[in-house]
Design a protein around this motif. Structure first.
Motif, PDB file in Angstrom:
ATOM      1  N   GLN A  19       0.810  -1.226   0.000  1.00 26.95           N
ATOM      2  CA  GLN A  19       0.000   0.000   0.000  1.00 26.95           C
ATOM      3  C   GLN A  19       0.844   1.277   0.000  1.00 26.95           C
ATOM      4  OE1 GLN A  19      -3.335  -0.338  -0.285  1.00 26.95           O
ATOM      5  NE2 GLN A  19      -2.953  -2.523  -0.342  1.00 26.95           N
ATOM      6  N   GLU A  30      -4.734   5.608  10.166  1.00 29.21           N
ATOM      7  CA  GLU A  30      -4.276   4.522   9.303  1.00 29.21           C
ATOM      8  C   GLU A  30      -4.100   3.236  10.109  1.00 29.21           C
ATOM      9  OE1 GLU A  30      -0.102   3.629   7.319  1.00 29.21           O
ATOM     10  OE2 GLU A  30      -1.207   5.141   6.170  1.00 29.21           O
ATOM     11  N   ARG A  31      -3.473   3.349  11.250  1.00 34.90           N
ATOM     12  CA  ARG A  31      -3.253   2.186  12.129  1.00 34.90           C
ATOM     13  C   ARG A  31      -4.588   1.599  12.583  1.00 34.90           C
ATOM     14  NH1 ARG A  31       1.163   0.637  14.828  1.00 34.90           N
ATOM     15  NH2 ARG A  31       0.890  -0.648  16.658  1.00 34.90           N
ATOM     16  N   ARG A  59      -7.533   1.873  11.159  1.00 35.11           N
ATOM     17  CA  ARG A  59      -8.211   1.262  10.014  1.00 35.11           C
ATOM     18  C   ARG A  59      -7.645  -0.120   9.734  1.00 35.11           C
ATOM     19  NH1 ARG A  59      -6.538   0.550   5.292  1.00 35.11           N
ATOM     20  NH2 ARG A  59      -4.877   2.082   5.386  1.00 35.11           N
ATOM     21  N   GLN A  60      -6.320  -0.250   9.782  1.00 35.36           N
ATOM     22  CA  GLN A  60      -5.693  -1.538   9.506  1.00 35.36           C
ATOM     23  C   GLN A  60      -6.085  -2.576  10.555  1.00 35.36           C
ATOM     24  OE1 GLN A  60      -1.721   0.111   9.234  1.00 35.36           O
ATOM     25  NE2 GLN A  60      -1.628  -0.355   7.053  1.00 35.36           N
ATOM     26  N   GLU A  70      -9.728  -3.587   9.760  1.00 33.65           N
ATOM     27  CA  GLU A  70      -9.933  -4.297   8.505  1.00 33.65           C
ATOM     28  C   GLU A  70      -9.237  -5.650   8.430  1.00 33.65           C
ATOM     29  OE1 GLU A  70      -8.800  -1.641   5.381  1.00 33.65           O
ATOM     30  OE2 GLU A  70     -10.479  -0.288   5.747  1.00 33.65           O
ATOM     31  N   ASP A  71      -8.200  -5.863   9.208  1.00 36.18           N
ATOM     32  CA  ASP A  71      -7.441  -7.103   9.087  1.00 36.18           C
ATOM     33  C   ASP A  71      -7.091  -7.653  10.468  1.00 36.18           C
ATOM     34  OD1 ASP A  71      -5.815  -9.230   8.449  1.00 36.18           O
ATOM     35  OD2 ASP A  71      -4.490  -8.095   7.126  1.00 36.18           O
ATOM     36  N   PHE A  85      -3.430  -8.051  11.536  1.00 29.80           N
ATOM     37  CA  PHE A  85      -2.538  -6.894  11.601  1.00 29.80           C
ATOM     38  C   PHE A  85      -1.529  -6.966  12.749  1.00 29.80           C
ATOM     39  CE2 PHE A  85      -1.543  -2.336  12.389  1.00 29.80           C
ATOM     40  CZ  PHE A  85      -0.871  -2.110  11.195  1.00 29.80           C
TER      41      PHE A  85
END
Length: 196
Positions: A65, A97-98, A100-101, A104-105, A108
């Motif tokens: 990304q 960003e952290r 969201r990651q 979403e995953d 992570f």
């Protein structure tokens, strides 16, 4: 759908398949135990195709990304709300960003551990962030009405980007980011030895 649009979608899908295969294999067996040939086979492409999409090699597969990061950094500076400082905006962007990651995953935290435990990935991640230093410094200078080579703008960009490496492996990365960006926002106000 145009031919070029179809081609771009196919390239993006191949790139994503390679990154997904690499991440899965690295998390299962460890970075050093997986070769590019295995990754290519898992994504059902040739090794040549792998290197067309990731010419920087195996490390780049972990950070697929990266292309969006520079745009996000510059947007954080230019489109920040009134009253929010540049360091505050960059802190918010990194935290978002952290967050969201993580949402979403579910892998992570394992991904972060993989980076922390693999010297080649740790160093690649650091270099990856610092690649955006010049563009970020220029955006900060433009925002402040200063020369693009202003040393203060360059320093702020450099240290803001180093924050990503400094928080890796910390017990509480969010607290570490807060402390780093508070220092960037307010300057050094204490003495580590207790002397004034």
């Amino acid at each position: 759908m145009t031919q070029s649009g179809r081609r771009e979608r196919k390239k993006a899908a191949t790139r994503q398949a390679l990154a997904d295969a690499a991440t899965r294999l690295f998390l299962e067996r460890g970075y050093d135990e997986v070769g590019v040939r295995e990754i290519a086979e898992a994504a059902d492409v040739s090794v040549t195709t792998l290197f067309k999409h990731f010419p920087d090699g195996k490390e780049a597969l972990v950070f697929d990304q990266e292309a969006d990061r520079e745009s996000a950094l510059i947007t954080a500076v230019r489109e920040r709300p009134a009253g929010l400082t540049v360091p505050g905006a960059l802190r918010r962007m990194m935290a978002d960003e952290r967050s969201r990651q993580v949402r979403e995953d579910p892998r992570f935290p394992d991904f972060l551990r993989l980076i922390e435990e693999t010297p080649a990935l740790r160093e690649y991640a650091r270099r990856m962030w610092l690649r955006h230093e010049q563009a970020l410094a220029a955006a900060i200078a433009d925002d402040a009405g200063l020369s693009p080579d202003d040393v203060g703008c360059r320093a702020l960009a450099h240290f803001a980007l180093e924050a990503a490496s400094l928080v890796r492996g910390q017990q509480d990365p969010d607290d570490a980011l807060d402390r780093i960006f508070a220092l960037l926002d307010n300057g050094w106000s204490g003495s580590p030895t207790g002397r004034s």
